[in-house]
Design an enzyme around this catalytic site. Structure first.
Site, mmCIF file in Angstrom:
data_model
loop_
_atom_site.group_PDB
_atom_site.id
_atom_site.type_symbol
_atom_site.label_atom_id
_atom_site.label_comp_id
_atom_site.label_asym_id
_atom_site.label_seq_id
_atom_site.Cartn_x
_atom_site.Cartn_y
_atom_site.Cartn_z
ATOM 1 N N ASN A 148 4.021 11.261 4.163
ATOM 2 C CA ASN A 148 3.261 10.346 5.023
ATOM 3 C C ASN A 148 4.070 10.095 6.301
ATOM 4 O O ASN A 148 5.086 9.417 6.255
ATOM 5 C CB ASN A 148 3.018 9.044 4.248
ATOM 6 C CG ASN A 148 2.241 8.017 5.054
ATOM 7 O OD1 ASN A 148 2.058 8.167 6.258
ATOM 8 N ND2 ASN A 148 1.800 6.967 4.385
ATOM 9 N N CYS B 77 -0.441 3.373 10.706
ATOM 10 C CA CYS B 77 -0.788 4.794 10.531
ATOM 11 C C CYS B 77 -2.069 5.173 11.268
ATOM 12 O O CYS B 77 -2.387 6.356 11.378
ATOM 13 C CB CYS B 77 -0.950 5.109 9.049
ATOM 14 S SG CYS B 77 0.484 4.676 8.080
ATOM 15 N N HIS C 223 -5.824 10.669 7.717
ATOM 16 C CA HIS C 223 -4.413 10.284 7.660
ATOM 17 C C HIS C 223 -3.817 10.811 6.355
ATOM 18 O O HIS C 223 -4.395 10.640 5.285
ATOM 19 C CB HIS C 223 -4.295 8.762 7.746
ATOM 20 C CG HIS C 223 -2.932 8.268 7.403
ATOM 21 N ND1 HIS C 223 -1.793 8.827 7.934
ATOM 22 C CD2 HIS C 223 -2.516 7.276 6.572
ATOM 23 C CE1 HIS C 223 -0.732 8.209 7.449
ATOM 24 N NE2 HIS C 223 -1.151 7.264 6.614
HETATM 25 O O1 UT7 Z 1 0.115 5.138 5.268
HETATM 26 C C1 UT7 Z 1 -0.349 3.832 5.110
HETATM 27 C C2 UT7 Z 1 -1.209 3.760 3.977
HETATM 28 N N1 UT7 Z 1 -0.471 3.989 2.733
HETATM 29 C C3 UT7 Z 1 -1.124 4.452 1.714
HETATM 30 O O2 UT7 Z 1 -2.289 4.762 1.849
HETATM 31 C C4 UT7 Z 1 -0.434 4.524 0.375
HETATM 32 C C5 UT7 Z 1 -1.395 4.059 -0.685
HETATM 33 N N2 UT7 Z 1 -0.847 3.980 -2.041
HETATM 34 C C6 UT7 Z 1 -0.477 5.072 -2.744
HETATM 35 O O3 UT7 Z 1 -0.491 6.185 -2.257
HETATM 36 C C7 UT7 Z 1 -0.111 4.877 -4.204
HETATM 37 O O4 UT7 Z 1 -0.444 3.572 -4.578
HETATM 38 C C8 UT7 Z 1 1.403 5.132 -4.515
HETATM 39 C C9 UT7 Z 1 1.680 6.620 -4.429
HETATM 40 C C10 UT7 Z 1 2.272 4.362 -3.560
HETATM 41 C C11 UT7 Z 1 1.723 4.706 -5.940
HETATM 42 O O5 UT7 Z 1 0.901 5.399 -6.864
HETATM 43 P P1 UT7 Z 1 0.099 4.583 -7.998
HETATM 44 O O6 UT7 Z 1 -0.603 5.582 -8.824
HETATM 45 O O7 UT7 Z 1 -0.723 3.548 -7.305
HETATM 46 O O8 UT7 Z 1 1.277 3.980 -8.845
HETATM 47 P P2 UT7 Z 1 1.651 2.448 -9.133
HETATM 48 O O9 UT7 Z 1 2.221 1.808 -7.915
HETATM 49 O O10 UT7 Z 1 0.489 1.779 -9.799
HETATM 50 O O11 UT7 Z 1 2.810 2.632 -10.193
HETATM 51 C C12 UT7 Z 1 2.564 3.226 -11.490
HETATM 52 C C13 UT7 Z 1 3.866 3.345 -12.225
HETATM 53 C C14 UT7 Z 1 4.681 2.047 -12.262
HETATM 54 O O12 UT7 Z 1 5.311 1.949 -13.534
HETATM 55 P P3 UT7 Z 1 4.695 1.035 -14.705
HETATM 56 O O13 UT7 Z 1 4.629 -0.339 -14.117
HETATM 57 O O14 UT7 Z 1 3.327 1.600 -14.963
HETATM 58 O O15 UT7 Z 1 5.661 1.204 -15.805
HETATM 59 C C15 UT7 Z 1 5.735 2.257 -11.211
HETATM 60 O O16 UT7 Z 1 6.905 1.525 -11.452
HETATM 61 O O17 UT7 Z 1 4.714 4.304 -11.606
HETATM 62 C C16 UT7 Z 1 6.001 3.732 -11.351
HETATM 63 N N3 UT7 Z 1 6.543 4.352 -10.149
HETATM 64 C C17 UT7 Z 1 7.252 5.496 -10.178
HETATM 65 N N4 UT7 Z 1 7.657 6.293 -11.186
HETATM 66 C C18 UT7 Z 1 8.378 7.396 -10.852
HETATM 67 C C19 UT7 Z 1 6.407 3.931 -8.874
HETATM 68 N N5 UT7 Z 1 7.049 4.779 -8.049
HETATM 69 C C20 UT7 Z 1 7.578 5.757 -8.829
HETATM 70 C C21 UT7 Z 1 8.329 6.917 -8.563
HETATM 71 N N6 UT7 Z 1 8.688 7.695 -9.600
HETATM 72 N N7 UT7 Z 1 8.662 7.280 -7.309
#
Ligand code: UT7
Length: 330
Positions: free
Chosen positions: A286, A116, A256
């Protein structure tokens, strides 16, 4: 052209495919909700390429607009740099396809693989090639069709990405304008927190790799999130310092567009008000290497970037890579 001229952006353009995928559409595809996607990422819609479109096609459409904005023709281009993680082919490069399709008959061409951060890398490299006197006009494009590299059954990644392209023509500008400083960084030891495991010679695409989903984007979201905030903040401060500027000097900040929470966290650290930033992750998702180029072109066309403004581009992505370009706008 002098040996050590100043170099900067002469014109910008972007293109996003027609089809729009909403959070509501995604609710019907995976176990997710509009509310979760909006609150965790800020994304509402993303553009998805048609089956008939390839990354090089997106490049061409964005490049034509950048050429038009710069008042140049394909014949004027000496070099084509395409930053992408989703090339049409491993070989030949997407840049060579663009060189041919656009008719840049006198140009060299190559791809940049910097995730990215690709547009940030391309801007810095192209500007310095012009500054060094090697080329007069360089076409840079960040372009992606990540919709073909995500696992549409994996809710943690498929809701994030969108397709598009952002382009710019880089050439000589008057002294004191254009790129003032840049910083390009990497930490390959963290490469596996954002990768496509089966995509090259180390782990070739096999039936087993396809069945296990290892041909798709894998991301450890929270780890990437933390690294993104840390590195984009640090690279911005470092580059401003190199340019002899302070964060208060920024007129337009374009980060980004991965996640609105990341963008807002960096803005808070830098003390930047919303009117000094361009945010479009809500509409594009993204778009990886394309995101900064698309956002910059939108900000320019919306009349938010003025002659003499300090414009800061900051990126972060797979590799891991990060980088920043600080420029005084022509
Ligand atoms: O472009 C290159 C660089 N990329 C980035 O900078 C992306 C960086 N990361 C992020 O933007 C975030 O980490 C995400 C948006 C990918 C995820 O958000 P988060 O707040 O970090 O969520 P998480 O991965 O810690 O997941 C929290 C919960 C999990 O459930 P439990 O384990 O707490 O029960 C996931 O299973 O949210 C769940 N989850 C979802 N729920 C509904 C993960 N994806 C989804 C979804 N819908 N799409």
């Amino acid at each position: 052209m002098s040996d050590k001229c100043s170099a900067g952006i002469l014109g910008t353009g972007h293109y996003a495919p027609e089809k729009i995928l909403t959070n509501g559409d995604l609710e019907k595809m995976v176990d997710t909700s509009d509310e979760w996607i909006r609150t965790r990422t800020g994304i509402e819609t993303r553009h998805i390429a048609a089956q008939s479109e390839n990354t090089s096609d997106l490049c061409i459409k964005a490049a034509k607009k950048a050429l038009e904005a710069s008042g140049l023709t394909p014949d004027d281009i000496d070099f084509v740099l395409v930053a992408t993680a989703s090339p049409d082919y491993v070989v030949p490069s997407t840049a060579c396809l663009v060189q041919d399709k656009l008719g840049c008959t006198h140009a060299g061409a190559m791809d940049i693989s910097a995730g990215c951060s690709g547009y940030i890398y391309a801007t810095a490299l192209a500007s310095n090639l012009v500054k060094a006197g090697m080329y007069k006009h360089i076409l840079i494009i960040g372009a992606e069709i990540l919709s073909r590299l995500v696992n549409w059954h994996d809710r943690s990644t498929c809701i994030l990405f969108g397709d598009g392209a952002g382009a710019a023509v880089i050439g000589e500008v008057p002294d004191g304008y254009g790129l003032l400083a840049s910083d390009l960084g990497s930490d390959g030891s963290l490469g596996k927190i954002l990768d496509i495991p089966a995509s090259g010679v180390a782990e070739p695409v096999t039936h087993r790799a396809i069945d296990s989903g290892r041909i798709y984007i894998h991301m450890e979201g929270p780890e990437v999130f933390k690294a993104a905030v840390r590195h984009m903040d640090a690279t911005t401060m470092k580059t401003l310092d190199k340019a002899g500027l302070k964060k208060e000097d920024i007129n337009m900040f374009i980060a980004h567009q991965a996640n609105n929470r990341i963008i807002q966290a960096i803005a808070k650290r830098l003390g930047l008000p919303q009117d000094k930033m361009w945010v479009n992750v809500n509409r594009f998702g993204n778009t990886s290497a394309a995101s900064v180029g698309i956002a910059l072109d939108e900000a320019v066309r919306a009349g938010k970037v003025h002659h003499g403004d300090i414009v800061v581009l900051t990126g972060f992505g797979a590799g891991l890579t990060w980088g920043c370009d600080v420029m005084r706008w022509m």
